[in-house]
Design a protein around this motif. Structure first.
Motif, PDB file in Angstrom:
ATOM      1  N   GLY A   1      -3.038  -2.921   9.409  1.00 32.60           N
ATOM      2  CA  GLY A   1      -3.126  -1.973   8.210  1.00 32.60           C
ATOM      3  C   GLY A   1      -4.671  -2.221   7.847  1.00 32.60           C
ATOM      4  O   GLY A   1      -5.639  -2.441   8.719  1.00 32.60           O
ATOM      5  N   CYS A   2      -4.961  -1.659   6.627  1.00 35.90           N
ATOM      6  CA  CYS A   2      -6.229  -1.590   5.962  1.00 35.90           C
ATOM      7  C   CYS A   2      -7.177  -2.833   5.915  1.00 35.90           C
ATOM      8  O   CYS A   2      -8.316  -2.878   6.254  1.00 35.90           O
ATOM      9  CB  CYS A   2      -6.326  -0.675   4.998  1.00 35.90           C
ATOM     10  SG  CYS A   2      -5.447   0.885   5.166  1.00 35.90           S
ATOM     11  N   VAL A   3      -6.486  -3.994   5.622  1.00 36.27           N
ATOM     12  CA  VAL A   3      -7.444  -5.136   5.565  1.00 36.27           C
ATOM     13  C   VAL A   3      -7.638  -5.712   6.909  1.00 36.27           C
ATOM     14  O   VAL A   3      -8.844  -6.068   7.010  1.00 36.27           O
ATOM     15  CB  VAL A   3      -6.602  -6.150   4.661  1.00 36.27           C
ATOM     16  CG1 VAL A   3      -7.375  -7.736   4.915  1.00 36.27           C
ATOM     17  CG2 VAL A   3      -6.137  -5.771   3.446  1.00 36.27           C
TER      18      VAL A   3
ATOM     19  N   THR B   1      -0.955  -4.277   5.637  1.00 38.71           N
ATOM     20  CA  THR B   1      -1.819  -4.582   4.272  1.00 38.71           C
ATOM     21  C   THR B   1      -2.431  -3.525   3.779  1.00 38.71           C
ATOM     22  O   THR B   1      -2.926  -2.354   4.525  1.00 38.71           O
ATOM     23  CB  THR B   1      -3.052  -5.619   4.696  1.00 38.71           C
ATOM     24  OG1 THR B   1      -3.793  -5.001   5.962  1.00 38.71           O
ATOM     25  CG2 THR B   1      -2.235  -6.929   5.257  1.00 38.71           C
ATOM     26  N   CYS B   2      -3.199  -3.468   2.706  1.00 38.44           N
ATOM     27  CA  CYS B   2      -3.730  -2.495   1.929  1.00 38.44           C
ATOM     28  C   CYS B   2      -4.992  -3.088   1.154  1.00 38.44           C
ATOM     29  O   CYS B   2      -4.876  -4.121   0.787  1.00 38.44           O
ATOM     30  CB  CYS B   2      -2.854  -1.868   0.888  1.00 38.44           C
ATOM     31  SG  CYS B   2      -3.481  -0.788  -0.466  1.00 38.44           S
ATOM     32  N   THR B   3      -6.088  -2.413   1.127  1.00 36.62           N
ATOM     33  CA  THR B   3      -7.405  -2.811   0.484  1.00 36.62           C
ATOM     34  C   THR B   3      -7.991  -1.992  -0.418  1.00 36.62           C
ATOM     35  O   THR B   3      -8.997  -1.846  -0.635  1.00 36.62           O
ATOM     36  CB  THR B   3      -8.310  -3.125   1.645  1.00 36.62           C
ATOM     37  OG1 THR B   3      -9.655  -3.757   1.337  1.00 36.62           O
ATOM     38  CG2 THR B   3      -8.660  -2.022   2.567  1.00 36.62           C
TER      39      THR B   3
ATOM     40  N   GLY C   1      -0.223  12.838   4.582  1.00 40.60           N
ATOM     41  CA  GLY C   1      -1.462  12.821   5.084  1.00 40.60           C
ATOM     42  C   GLY C   1      -2.341  12.135   4.015  1.00 40.60           C
ATOM     43  O   GLY C   1      -1.800  12.521   2.567  1.00 40.60           O
ATOM     44  N   GLN C   2      -3.478  11.753   4.150  1.00 44.41           N
ATOM     45  CA  GLN C   2      -4.589  11.457   2.898  1.00 44.41           C
ATOM     46  C   GLN C   2      -4.895  12.599   2.126  1.00 44.41           C
ATOM     47  O   GLN C   2      -4.927  12.495   1.134  1.00 44.41           O
ATOM     48  CB  GLN C   2      -5.627  10.816   3.574  1.00 44.41           C
ATOM     49  CG  GLN C   2      -5.487   9.237   3.744  1.00 44.41           C
ATOM     50  CD  GLN C   2      -5.069   8.300   2.513  1.00 44.41           C
ATOM     51  OE1 GLN C   2      -5.119   8.826   1.465  1.00 44.41           O
ATOM     52  NE2 GLN C   2      -4.674   7.243   2.639  1.00 44.41           N
ATOM     53  N   ASN C   3      -5.323  13.514   3.103  1.00 44.87           N
ATOM     54  CA  ASN C   3      -5.434  14.986   2.053  1.00 44.87           C
ATOM     55  C   ASN C   3      -5.010  15.842   3.026  1.00 44.87           C
ATOM     56  O   ASN C   3      -5.282  16.550   4.214  1.00 44.87           O
ATOM     57  CB  ASN C   3      -7.211  15.223   2.370  1.00 44.87           C
ATOM     58  CG  ASN C   3      -7.849  14.184   1.654  1.00 44.87           C
ATOM     59  OD1 ASN C   3      -7.487  13.852   0.314  1.00 44.87           O
ATOM     60  ND2 ASN C   3      -8.771  13.701   2.251  1.00 44.87           N
TER      61      ASN C   3
ATOM     62  N   GLY D   1       0.814  -1.219  -0.083  1.00 44.40           N
ATOM     63  CA  GLY D   1       0.063   0.059   0.068  1.00 44.40           C
ATOM     64  C   GLY D   1       0.821   1.481   0.090  1.00 44.40           C
ATOM     65  O   GLY D   1       1.953   1.267  -0.410  1.00 44.40           O
ATOM     66  N   CYS D   2       0.222   2.277   0.528  1.00 43.27           N
ATOM     67  CA  CYS D   2       0.721   3.832   0.117  1.00 43.27           C
ATOM     68  C   CYS D   2       1.884   4.088   1.473  1.00 43.27           C
ATOM     69  O   CYS D   2       2.056   3.310   2.387  1.00 43.27           O
ATOM     70  CB  CYS D   2      -0.469   4.486   0.548  1.00 43.27           C
ATOM     71  SG  CYS D   2      -1.101   4.859   2.001  1.00 43.27           S
ATOM     72  N   GLN D   3       2.095   5.343   1.427  1.00 43.41           N
ATOM     73  CA  GLN D   3       3.291   5.966   2.188  1.00 43.41           C
ATOM     74  C   GLN D   3       2.705   6.074   3.656  1.00 43.41           C
ATOM     75  O   GLN D   3       3.486   5.723   4.546  1.00 43.41           O
ATOM     76  CB  GLN D   3       3.634   7.184   1.740  1.00 43.41           C
ATOM     77  CG  GLN D   3       4.364   7.397   0.428  1.00 43.41           C
ATOM     78  CD  GLN D   3       4.378   8.767  -0.119  1.00 43.41           C
ATOM     79  OE1 GLN D   3       3.463   9.375   0.077  1.00 43.41           O
ATOM     80  NE2 GLN D   3       5.383   9.293  -0.707  1.00 43.41           N
ATOM     81  N   MET D   4       1.362   5.844   3.758  1.00 40.39           N
ATOM     82  CA  MET D   4       1.068   6.100   5.172  1.00 40.39           C
ATOM     83  C   MET D   4       1.252   4.808   6.048  1.00 40.39           C
ATOM     84  O   MET D   4       1.711   4.693   7.198  1.00 40.39           O
ATOM     85  CB  MET D   4      -0.560   5.985   5.314  1.00 40.39           C
ATOM     86  CG  MET D   4      -1.053   7.329   5.882  1.00 40.39           C
ATOM     87  SD  MET D   4      -0.557   8.839   4.916  1.00 40.39           S
ATOM     88  CE  MET D   4      -1.510   8.739   3.429  1.00 40.39           C
ATOM     89  N   ASN D   5       1.114   3.598   5.070  1.00 42.60           N
ATOM     90  CA  ASN D   5       1.666   2.227   5.693  1.00 42.60           C
ATOM     91  C   ASN D   5       2.953   2.173   5.916  1.00 42.60           C
ATOM     92  O   ASN D   5       3.606   1.553   6.796  1.00 42.60           O
ATOM     93  CB  ASN D   5       1.092   1.122   4.632  1.00 42.60           C
ATOM     94  CG  ASN D   5      -0.264   0.628   5.130  1.00 42.60           C
ATOM     95  OD1 ASN D   5      -1.180   1.080   5.993  1.00 42.60           O
ATOM     96  ND2 ASN D   5      -0.670  -0.594   4.579  1.00 42.60           N
ATOM     97  N   LYS D   6       3.589   2.769   4.723  1.00 49.32           N
ATOM     98  CA  LYS D   6       5.113   2.675   5.102  1.00 49.32           C
ATOM     99  C   LYS D   6       5.577   3.343   6.366  1.00 49.32           C
ATOM    100  O   LYS D   6       6.279   2.812   7.103  1.00 49.32           O
ATOM    101  CB  LYS D   6       5.953   3.140   3.959  1.00 49.32           C
ATOM    102  CG  LYS D   6       5.687   2.054   2.717  1.00 49.32           C
ATOM    103  CD  LYS D   6       6.277   2.668   1.496  1.00 49.32           C
ATOM    104  CE  LYS D   6       5.953   1.349   0.349  1.00 49.32           C
ATOM    105  NZ  LYS D   6       5.938   2.361  -1.033  1.00 49.32           N
TER     106      LYS D   6
HETATM  107 FE1  F3S Z   1      -3.121   3.278   1.911  1.00 51.64          FE
HETATM  108 FE2  F3S Z   1      -3.957   0.985   1.026  1.00 51.64          FE
HETATM  109 FE3  F3S Z   1      -4.765   1.720   3.445  1.00 51.64          FE
HETATM  110  S1  F3S Z   1      -3.613   2.934  -0.023  1.00 51.64           S
HETATM  111  S2  F3S Z   1      -4.582   4.149   3.275  1.00 51.64           S
HETATM  112  S3  F3S Z   1      -2.856   1.200   2.608  1.00 51.64           S
HETATM  113  S4  F3S Z   1      -6.027   1.017   1.808  1.00 51.64           S
END
Ligand code: F3S
Ligand code: SAH
Ligand code: SF4
Length: 453
Positions: A83-85, A49-51, A199-201, A13-18
């Motif tokens: 994470g997100c999952v 994880t990322c979803t 940040g997401q936004n 997933g994204c930088q937030m997860n990293k």
């Molecule tokens: Fe990022 Fe994926 Fe969660 S893009 S915010 S890790 S769903």
């Protein structure tokens, strides 16, 4: 409890997860665990994880299946899904993979130590309730020694009709300017040169913090934050991501132009170039407004590089509407564009609509858009040819050890001949001799000793 204490983290997933993974790694090291590159040598394995799309989630299940099997031979193995999952599936994940020890949502990252201790006491733990995120108490174990991420706002208050993020990351929670500055000061003391505020936004930063000016403006905006942290000693470059077009103001653009450490690179997703689709997505802006933002950025910073995200094949997207996205991409000329075919996500409104497009249409549009993106990025790269660019050296080039790699202020990956031991963390003036769509090669002209204020 085991005697051999080794951990492994795989991050999706994204930088937030990293950034979350780096903090969780810091917590594990403080608990006495050592990093293991090979998950098969570790006795704590954590998948962060990322979803965001269906395929991101599937990848997690295939990794997890392998380790769950291993657990039957090695019962002291601790398996964690973060994470997100984890947030999305919660308890259901335990039914699907009963071998799991800990399921924890992103808001619980800083609580990893307590959660693991409960696991070591013999519990199977699920931590997915919405919480106020506790201030960072741990030193993250950062992947780089030169560049670092600093979270400034967690969560998302938008409700884009396709997106799971608000469900899994919760509502916006801004950190205080003082806490953010303290973290950046520490990074400066430890030799870091570049900070990316996350940040997401990110441009919505601060609206949940108390205080407003006489005109009713929030006291703490991203613009104010940039001024507030700009003079931190040792830090040479500031970046921020991801920006939402709804909150991107002229005041912010002016600040970026005025503040020398803020790099001229902006990541502002537009998602679609068609107003009807933008409305169906609940994005809250038009393509005209988006274009005005980019024009204004280029008025203040003519050479600024612009990147974005876009989705093709959103429910109901006609060929004509898709072409409006192509037109926008053609006209703006992005330096980089992350593209994705729309993926229906559980718990989001658009997933339930009956005007879904076929996989064939989606993948055909994705390919057409990607071809255009490559052509435009290659065109944008041309402007670097023959120029002298400041490159902050991060690492050795893994494919050619005689070279080092770093980034220009515009965030272009750049390679040149040099010794990493001498150059790591230095800003080097590099004459660009070769340009590709997404990277550059050059020759060093001058090393600037980093000035510590
Ligand atoms: Fe990022 Fe994926 Fe969660 S893009 S915010 S890790 S769903
Ligand atoms: N907060 C940022 C984006 C965060 S999600 C913003 O609003 O711009 C990262 C990217 O994933 C999004 O920009 C979008 O392009 C993509 N994305 C999100 N949900 C998706 C879905 N259901 N299908 C395909 N792509 C999606
Ligand atoms: Fe998702 Fe929209 Fe929030 Fe971005 S702004 S994270 S796309 S809901």
């Amino acid at each position: 409890m085991t005697t051999n204490r080794r951990y492994h983290i795989t991050t999706f997933g994204c930088q937030m997860n990293k950034a979350d993974s780096e903090r969780m790694a810091g917590i594990l090291e403080e608990m006495g665990f050592e990093w293991s590159e090979d998950p098969n040598d570790a006795n704590v394995i954590l998948y962060n994880t990322c979803t965001i799309r269906d395929n991101a989630e599937h990848k997690v299940y295939s990794y997890l299946g392998r380790q769950a099997k291993r657990k039957h031979e090695q019962p002291d193995l601790t398996l964690v899904v973060a994470g997100c999952v984890a947030q999305q599936e919660g308890e259901a994940l335990l039914r699907r993979v009963p071998e799991l020890d800990l399921v924890m949502g992103p808001q619980h990252a800083n609580r990893l130590k307590d959660l693991l201790e409960s696991v070591f006491d013999g519990n199977q733990v699920v931590a997915t309730e919405e919480v106020h995120i506790i201030e960072d108490i741990t030193q993250p174990r950062r992947d780089s020694q030169v560049t670092a991420w600093v979270n400034v706002i967690y969560g998302c208050n938008e409700r884009c009709t396709y997106c799971v993020v608000p469900n899994v990351r919760g509502v916006e929670q801004s950190r205080t300017p003082a806490a953010i500055r303290a973290e950046i000061e520490e990074l400066g003391r430890n030799g870091y040169k570049e900070v990316t505020l996350l940040g997401q936004n990110i441009d919505a930063y601060g609206r949940d913090l108390p205080g407003a000016t006489a005109e009713g403006r929030h006291l703490h905006t991203l613009t104010d934050l940039l001024y507030y942290v700009h003079d931190v000693p040792g830090i040479e470059r500031l970046r921020f991501a991801t920006s939402h077009p709804r909150y991107f103001t002229e005041r912010l653009i002016k600040a970026c132009a005025e503040l020398p450490k803020v790099c001229e690179h902006f990541h502002i997703p537009f998602q679609s170039g068609d107003n009807e689709l933008l409305k169906a997505m609940s994005r809250g802006y038009t393509h005209e407004k988006y274009r005005r933002i980019i024009d204004m950025i280029r008025r203040y910073m003519p050479d600024a590089s612009i990147s974005a995200d876009a989705i093709v094949g959103f429910p109901g997207e006609t060929e004509e509407q898709f072409e409006n996205t192509m037109k926008l991409v053609d006209e703006i000329g992005f330096d980089l564009l992350n593209t994705a075919a729309y993926s229906p996500r559980p718990g989001t409104p658009a997933a339930l609509w009956d005007n879904q497009l076929s996989e064939e249409v989606k993948s055909d549009r994705l390919q057409r858009l990607n071809r255009l993106v490559n052509v435009k990025a290659a065109e944008r790269s041309q402007r670097y040819f023959g120029r002298i660019e400041e490159v902050l050296v991060e690492e050795q080039n893994t494919k050619d050890k005689t070279q080092v790699m770093g980034r220009t202020r515009g965030n272009r990956l750049t390679f040149f001949t040099g010794d990493i031991n001498e150059l790591k963390g230095q800003i080097v003036k590099v004459k660009i001799t070769e340009v590709r769509a997404f990277s550059l090669t050059g020759e060093p002209v001058e090393v600037r000793e980093a000035v510590t204020v």
